[in-house]
Write an enzyme that holds these catalytic residues in place. Structure first.
Site, mmCIF file in Angstrom:
data_model
loop_
_atom_site.group_PDB
_atom_site.id
_atom_site.type_symbol
_atom_site.label_atom_id
_atom_site.label_comp_id
_atom_site.label_asym_id
_atom_site.label_seq_id
_atom_site.Cartn_x
_atom_site.Cartn_y
_atom_site.Cartn_z
ATOM 1 N N ASP A 80 32.631 9.277 54.304
ATOM 2 C CA ASP A 80 33.528 8.801 53.242
ATOM 3 C C ASP A 80 32.938 7.659 52.433
ATOM 4 O O ASP A 80 31.941 7.048 52.830
ATOM 5 C CB ASP A 80 34.888 8.388 53.838
ATOM 6 C CG ASP A 80 34.749 7.659 55.174
ATOM 7 O OD1 ASP A 80 33.675 7.085 55.430
ATOM 8 O OD2 ASP A 80 35.716 7.664 55.958
ATOM 9 N N ASN A 151 45.651 3.848 62.983
ATOM 10 C CA ASN A 151 46.717 4.812 62.682
ATOM 11 C C ASN A 151 46.307 6.254 63.007
ATOM 12 O O ASN A 151 46.986 7.206 62.631
ATOM 13 C CB ASN A 151 47.145 4.704 61.206
ATOM 14 C CG ASN A 151 46.030 5.103 60.240
ATOM 15 O OD1 ASN A 151 44.913 5.372 60.666
ATOM 16 N ND2 ASN A 151 46.345 5.155 58.953
ATOM 17 N N HIS A 153 43.578 7.833 61.945
ATOM 18 C CA HIS A 153 42.779 8.566 60.943
ATOM 19 C C HIS A 153 41.350 8.800 61.428
ATOM 20 O O HIS A 153 40.815 8.033 62.225
ATOM 21 C CB HIS A 153 42.826 7.898 59.559
ATOM 22 C CG HIS A 153 42.024 6.641 59.403
ATOM 23 N ND1 HIS A 153 42.320 5.683 58.461
ATOM 24 C CD2 HIS A 153 40.919 6.176 60.044
ATOM 25 C CE1 HIS A 153 41.434 4.705 58.526
ATOM 26 N NE2 HIS A 153 40.585 4.971 59.476
ATOM 27 N N GLU A 158 44.119 10.462 56.518
ATOM 28 C CA GLU A 158 45.219 9.615 56.979
ATOM 29 C C GLU A 158 46.324 10.478 57.607
ATOM 30 O O GLU A 158 46.353 11.704 57.405
ATOM 31 C CB GLU A 158 45.785 8.846 55.777
ATOM 32 C CG GLU A 158 44.766 7.953 55.055
ATOM 33 C CD GLU A 158 44.506 6.626 55.777
ATOM 34 O OE1 GLU A 158 44.645 6.557 57.008
ATOM 35 O OE2 GLU A 158 44.145 5.659 55.073
HETATM 36 C C1 F6R Z 1 34.467 5.148 58.440
HETATM 37 C C2 F6R Z 1 35.594 6.026 58.780
HETATM 38 C C3 F6R Z 1 36.826 5.492 59.430
HETATM 39 C C4 F6R Z 1 36.529 4.516 60.568
HETATM 40 C C5 F6R Z 1 37.833 3.987 61.162
HETATM 41 C C6 F6R Z 1 37.590 2.945 62.234
HETATM 42 O O1 F6R Z 1 33.425 5.914 57.863
HETATM 43 O O2 F6R Z 1 35.526 7.171 58.502
HETATM 44 O O3 F6R Z 1 37.577 6.567 59.928
HETATM 45 O O4 F6R Z 1 35.775 5.146 61.552
HETATM 46 O O5 F6R Z 1 38.611 3.406 60.158
HETATM 47 O O6 F6R Z 1 37.084 1.793 61.641
HETATM 48 P P1 F6R Z 1 36.411 0.653 62.537
HETATM 49 O O7 F6R Z 1 35.213 1.258 63.158
HETATM 50 O O8 F6R Z 1 36.030 -0.426 61.544
HETATM 51 O O9 F6R Z 1 37.422 0.232 63.525
#
Ligand code: F6R
Length: 259
Positions: A80, A151, A153, A158
């Protein structure tokens, strides 16, 4: 490793801390790349950003510098990127990947793909289709790395995302924007949208390794392991995939029974 169990198709490996969990994943990746390099075959990795994979990337850099791990036959597709955002923005995932991995290993920049946050709005849909085509042209993703949002995702899929989604522009949840506010110096600076690969794109990968560290991930992980497969918890879709490893530290595993 403290403990390993299998639930459905998911192997859950629990480690003392993020350090030892990241070491385990780095070894898996190194073995895969080394094996493919020996037979002159490419390795296609799906990569994540955020805090979760940082230690892993450090360990891969170390493996490159000290154990001769070569990324010259590796192709990468990131999950992403914020939208809109300049690739040179301090908080873009392009900058993150350059700093955390790409500039420190021998990967060919032409083989690193990250969704482009600079594309004109009217071209985004065609661009997203082309991103999917690039993945197919590369032979599909051999190993997809994932972190998970508090959450539930995965990528920026999401809660509310259906299983048949592909690469597209999405609206970020407020909880996700809130989580990113320190990176952007305030929530008002966090982009409202992002381009993310879809759930179906992720599930097409041959193998998936999902990592989670810390107590703040425990609820999402427990819902994934114990709850239903539901749009409300996108990480739960991983239970439909035949080859998934969940790599946790003991805090992220703290709400799963038996740990
Ligand atoms: C990032 C992504 C997100 C993160 C998730 C966890 O490329 O796709 O799904 O993996 O938000 O974020 P962290 O690792 O910062 O807790």
């Amino acid at each position: 490793m403290k403990k390993s169990i299998n639930i459905d198709n998911v192997t859950v490996n629990v480690f003392e801390n993020a350090e030892s969990g990241s070491e385990y994943v780095a070894n898996l990746i190194q073995q895969k790349i080394d094996k493919n390099n020996r037979s002159y075959t490419s390795t296609v990795l799906g990569l994540a950003t955020g805090s979760t994979p940082k230690k892993l990337y450090e360990k891969l850099i170390k493996a490159h510098q000290e154990n001769g791990l070569s990324f010259s036959r590796v192709t990468t597709f990131n999950l992403d990127e914020y939208y809109p955002i300049s690739r040179f923005d301090e908080s873009s995932y392009h900058t993150f990947m350059d700093r955390q991995l790409f500039s420190k290993v021998d990967i060919d920049p032409e083989r690193t793909f990250i969704p482009d946050g600079e594309i004109a709005k009217e071209e985004v849909a065609a661009y997203c289709e082309a991103y999917e085509d690039e993945i197919k042209k590369a032979g599909g993703i051999d190993l997809q790395l994932l972190g998970v949002g508090t959450n539930g995702h995965i990528g920026f899929n999401e809660p509310g995302t259906s299983i048949d989604t592909r690469t597209r522009l999405i609206d970020l949840h407020e909880i996700t924007r809130e989580g990113a506010k320190d990176d952007f110096g305030g929530i008002e600076n966090v982009p409202k949208e992002a381009i993310t690969v879809g759930i179906e794109t992720i599930l097409d990968s041959k193998e998936i390794v999902c990592m989670a560290w810390g107590k703040h991930k425990a609820e999402a992980i427990a819902a994934f392991m114990k709850g239903e497969i539901t749009t409300e918890n996108p990480v739960s879709y991983l239970r439909t995939h035949p080859n998934v490893k969940l790599v946790l530290d003991k805090d992220a595993a703290s709400l799963i029974e038996d740990y």
